[in-house]
Design an enzyme around this catalytic site. Structure first.
Site, PDB file in Angstrom:
ATOM      1  N   GLU A   1     -78.392  71.579 -63.725  1.00 26.15           N
ATOM      2  CA  GLU A   1     -77.652  71.550 -62.463  1.00 26.15           C
ATOM      3  C   GLU A   1     -76.874  72.846 -62.232  1.00 26.15           C
ATOM      4  OE1 GLU A   1     -77.630  70.835 -59.596  1.00 26.15           O
ATOM      5  OE2 GLU A   1     -76.665  68.906 -59.235  1.00 26.15           O
TER       6      GLU A   1
ATOM      7  N   HIS B   1     -81.413  62.386 -61.874  1.00 30.31           N
ATOM      8  CA  HIS B   1     -80.866  61.512 -62.910  1.00 30.31           C
ATOM      9  C   HIS B   1     -80.163  60.290 -62.305  1.00 30.31           C
ATOM     10  CE1 HIS B   1     -76.721  62.706 -62.021  1.00 30.31           C
ATOM     11  NE2 HIS B   1     -77.176  63.940 -61.885  1.00 30.31           N
TER      12      HIS B   1
END
Length: 199
Positions: free
Chosen positions: A81, A8
């Site tokens: 994550e 990201h």
């Protein structure tokens, strides 16, 4: 099958060196800019599908990379994550130097998670399950897939493809909007491009 695995774009917590993990922090202005630049550089890639972490920073990165292309987007929690548990939201400089957190970067495989957190092995387990399922999907055999995820997950996902699998970080965390390209043929995966940045 060709896979584009991207980390990201930048968030405010990245910039402040805060422990982010599974906390759902949005992209900052710079993160949006990086994702747009990356999308422009990948504009000729014929994506058939995008799969992202459910966290907004990864999802938004995928949307920005795809731009005005009409590409279906799936989310999968297995590429979310790593959770740092009770440490999330703290600045790294605020963590006691004796805390096991510092093994996360120095000796990842021996990192002991904080309360409510995950280990590297937890993340490797769920990402490898995701990867094996993905590369054996008959509907994607000849397709091009964008995977938008996170720094630790990129390394966990690609771990079996690195020459030296004993080095989890491979010299460092994948940069924001770093792109890794994998070709999959007959169930065999080849890493074609590693941590490429377009900005």
């Amino acid at each position: 099958m060709r896979l584009y695995v991207i980390r990201h774009g930048e968030t405010a917590w990245n910039a402040l060196r805060k422990i982010q993990g599974a906390t759902d922090i949005p992209l900052n202005e710079n993160g949006i800019r990086l994702a747009k630049i990356t999308g422009e550089m990948l504009r000729d890639v014929p994506f058939d599908l995008a799969i992202t972490s459910p966290l907004q920073r990864a999802f938004h990165t995928a949307v920005l990379v795809l731009g005005d292309r009409s590409v279906p987007i799936e989310t999968d929690a297995r590429i979310q994550e790593i959770s740092f548990g009770d440490l999330e939201g703290m600045q790294i400089s605020q963590v006691d130097p004796a805390h096991p957190f510092y093994n996360f970067f120095a000796d990842a495989y021996h990192y002991v998670p904080a309360r409510n957190g995950e280990s590297i092995y937890d993340v490797c387990g769920r990402t490898q399950e995701f990867y094996e399922e993905l590369i054996h999907r008959p509907d994607l055999e000849d397709k091009t897939v964008l995977i938008a995820t996170h720094g630790c997950v990129v390394r966990a996902l690609l771990q079996p493809l690195y020459e030296d699998i004993s080095d989890f970080w491979q010299g460092g965390v994948c940069p924001n909007c770093g792109v890794n390209i994998i070709e999959v043929k007959g169930g065999e995966s080849t890493l074609l491009e590693r941590d490429k940045i377009y900005y």
